[in-house]
Design an enzyme around this catalytic site. Structure first.
Site, PDB file in Angstrom:
ATOM      1  N   SER A 155       0.856  -1.182   0.000  1.00 45.79           N
ATOM      2  CA  SER A 155       0.000   0.000   0.000  1.00 45.79           C
ATOM      3  C   SER A 155       0.894   1.234   0.000  1.00 45.79           C
ATOM      4  O   SER A 155       2.031   1.189   0.489  1.00 45.79           O
ATOM      5  CB  SER A 155      -0.895   0.019   1.242  1.00 45.79           C
ATOM      6  OG  SER A 155      -1.533   1.281   1.399  1.00 45.79           O
ATOM      7  N   TYR A 201      -1.602  -1.129  10.303  1.00 42.37           N
ATOM      8  CA  TYR A 201      -1.729  -1.309   8.858  1.00 42.37           C
ATOM      9  C   TYR A 201      -0.484  -0.804   8.131  1.00 42.37           C
ATOM     10  O   TYR A 201       0.071  -1.501   7.270  1.00 42.37           O
ATOM     11  CB  TYR A 201      -2.977  -0.582   8.361  1.00 42.37           C
ATOM     12  CG  TYR A 201      -3.283  -0.805   6.899  1.00 42.37           C
ATOM     13  CD1 TYR A 201      -3.909  -1.973   6.480  1.00 42.37           C
ATOM     14  CD2 TYR A 201      -2.942   0.145   5.937  1.00 42.37           C
ATOM     15  CE1 TYR A 201      -4.193  -2.191   5.132  1.00 42.37           C
ATOM     16  CE2 TYR A 201      -3.224  -0.062   4.600  1.00 42.37           C
ATOM     17  CZ  TYR A 201      -3.849  -1.223   4.203  1.00 42.37           C
ATOM     18  OH  TYR A 201      -4.118  -1.433   2.877  1.00 42.37           O
ATOM     19  N   ALA A 250       2.535  -0.356   9.297  1.00 37.36           N
ATOM     20  CA  ALA A 250       3.694  -1.198   9.615  1.00 37.36           C
ATOM     21  C   ALA A 250       3.657  -2.493   8.819  1.00 37.36           C
ATOM     22  O   ALA A 250       4.685  -2.962   8.306  1.00 37.36           O
ATOM     23  CB  ALA A 250       3.731  -1.492  11.114  1.00 37.36           C
ATOM     24  N   SER A 251       2.468  -3.083   8.696  1.00 30.46           N
ATOM     25  CA  SER A 251       2.360  -4.344   7.958  1.00 30.46           C
ATOM     26  C   SER A 251       2.681  -4.145   6.483  1.00 30.46           C
ATOM     27  O   SER A 251       3.345  -4.985   5.859  1.00 30.46           O
ATOM     28  CB  SER A 251       0.961  -4.940   8.115  1.00 30.46           C
ATOM     29  OG  SER A 251      -0.021  -4.182   7.427  1.00 30.46           O
ATOM     30  N   LYS A 252       2.239  -3.032   5.914  1.00 29.38           N
ATOM     31  CA  LYS A 252       2.462  -2.792   4.490  1.00 29.38           C
ATOM     32  C   LYS A 252       3.909  -2.396   4.203  1.00 29.38           C
ATOM     33  O   LYS A 252       4.464  -2.738   3.148  1.00 29.38           O
ATOM     34  CB  LYS A 252       1.488  -1.737   3.978  1.00 29.38           C
ATOM     35  CG  LYS A 252       0.027  -2.180   4.022  1.00 29.38           C
ATOM     36  CD  LYS A 252      -0.220  -3.468   3.223  1.00 29.38           C
ATOM     37  CE  LYS A 252      -1.682  -3.833   3.135  1.00 29.38           C
ATOM     38  NZ  LYS A 252      -1.926  -5.037   2.328  1.00 29.38           N
TER      39      LYS A 252
END
Length: 253
Positions: A145, A159, A161-163
Site C-alpha cells: 500500500s 496497517y 507497519a504491515s504494508k
C-alpha cells in the site's frame, strides 16, 4: 512473440488470496481474462463463488478453497489443493489483508497483532507454501500500500507497519529466489481504490485525500489489475524486487 503475446498467461495457474471482495475480485478476473486458471482463497468461502463465476465466464477454470492466511497450515492446504485440482502454481497474488484505524495509545496488542498476522505473516506463509512448488519462471506479487511508503493522515500504525513490512519482505524474497529458484517477487502499492477499507473511512476523508492526488480521483480496479498482469506475465520478466506505486501520484506529493 508480439508485444500483446507478452501479456498472455495461457496455461498458467494463479492463486489469489483475499479473493472474495474488492481488489481480489478484480485481480482474479484480470488473470482469467489474460488466460490463467485461478485458485481463490479467502475466509468467506461463500463469497468466493461469485468470483469463481467471473473466472469461468472468462473461459478459465476456478478452484475455491476456504483459507485463513494467518494459519500456515491453511496456506499449505490452499497450495496443495490447487496443485491437486489445477496441476501447478505459477503465480501468487498476496492480496488478503485487514485495515484498521485505531489511535496508537488505544490500540490493543490483540488488534495490532491481528493486522500483522494477516497482512504480513500471512503473505509470508503463502509465499513459503508456493515457493516450495513453483517452477522457474513463476511470479509472486505482494499487495502492499502507499501507506507503507507515506502517511494517509489517519491513525493506522498496524496497517502501515504491515504494508511497509511487505515491501521489505518483497526485496528479501526476490534476492533469495530470483537467481536460485527462478521465482520473481515484486509488490504493488495501491493508492486509493474502492474497497471494504475505504468504505469505513470517516465522512469527508476521501474528498480531502484527493487533494493530495495529482490525478484528482480514486483509482479503478482494472487500472491496478492491468499493472498486476504486466508484473506476472513475460512482459515483466526483467522486473525483480520492485514496489510499484499505482496511486495517481500520491507518493510524489
Amino acid at each position: 512473440m508480439t508485444i500483446s503475446d507478452l501479456f498472455r498467461l495461457d496455461g498458467k495457474v494463479a492463486v489469489v488470496t483475499g479473493a472474495s471482495s474488492g481488489l481480489g475480485v478484480a485481480f482474479a478476473q484480470a488473470l482469467a481474462e489474460a488466460g490463467a486458471d485461478v485458485a481463490l482463497g479467502a475466509r468467506r468461502a461463500e463469497r468466493l463463488e461469485d468470483t469463481a463465476g467471473l473466472v469461468r465466464a472468462a473461459g478459465q477454470r476456478a478452484h475455491v478453497v476456504a483459507t485463513d492466511v494467518s494459519d500456515p497450515a491453511s496456506c499449505t492446504a490452499l497450495v496443495e489443493s490447487t496443485v491437486a485440482e489445477l496441476g501447478r502454481v505459477d503465480i501468487l497474488v498476496n492480496n488478503a489483508g485487514l485495515g484498521t484505524a485505531v489511535p496508537a495509545t488505544r490500540e490493543t496488542p490483540e488488534q495490532f497483532r491481528r493486522v500483522i498476522d494477516v497482512n504480513l505473516n500471512g503473505a509470508y506463509w503463502m509465499a513459503q507454501a508456493c515457493g516450495r512448488v513453483m517452477e522457474p519462471g513463476s511470479s509472486i506479487v505482494n499487495i502492499s500500500s502507499v501507506l507503507g511508503i507515506t502517511t494517509g493522515g489517519l491513525p493506522q500504525a498496524a496497517y502501515s507497519a504491515s504494508k511497509a513490512g511487505l515491501i521489505g519482505l518483497t526485496r528479501d524474497l526476490a534476492q533469495q529466489w530470483t537467481g536460485r529458484k527462478g521465482i520473481r517477487v515484486n509488490a504493488l502499492a495501491p493508492g486509493f481504490f474502492a474497497s471494504e477499507m475505504t468504505d469505513e473511512y470517516p465522512d469527508g476523508y476521501l474528498d480531502l485525500a484527493m487533494m493530495r492526488v495529482p490525478a484528482g480521483r480514486m483509482g479503478e480496479g482494472q487500472e491496478l489489475a492491468a499493472t498486476l498482469i504486466w508484473l506476472v506475465s513475460p512482459a515483466g520478466a526483467y522486473v525483480v524486487g520492485q514496489t510499484i506505486a499505482v496511486d495517481g501520484g500520491l507518493t510524489i506529493t
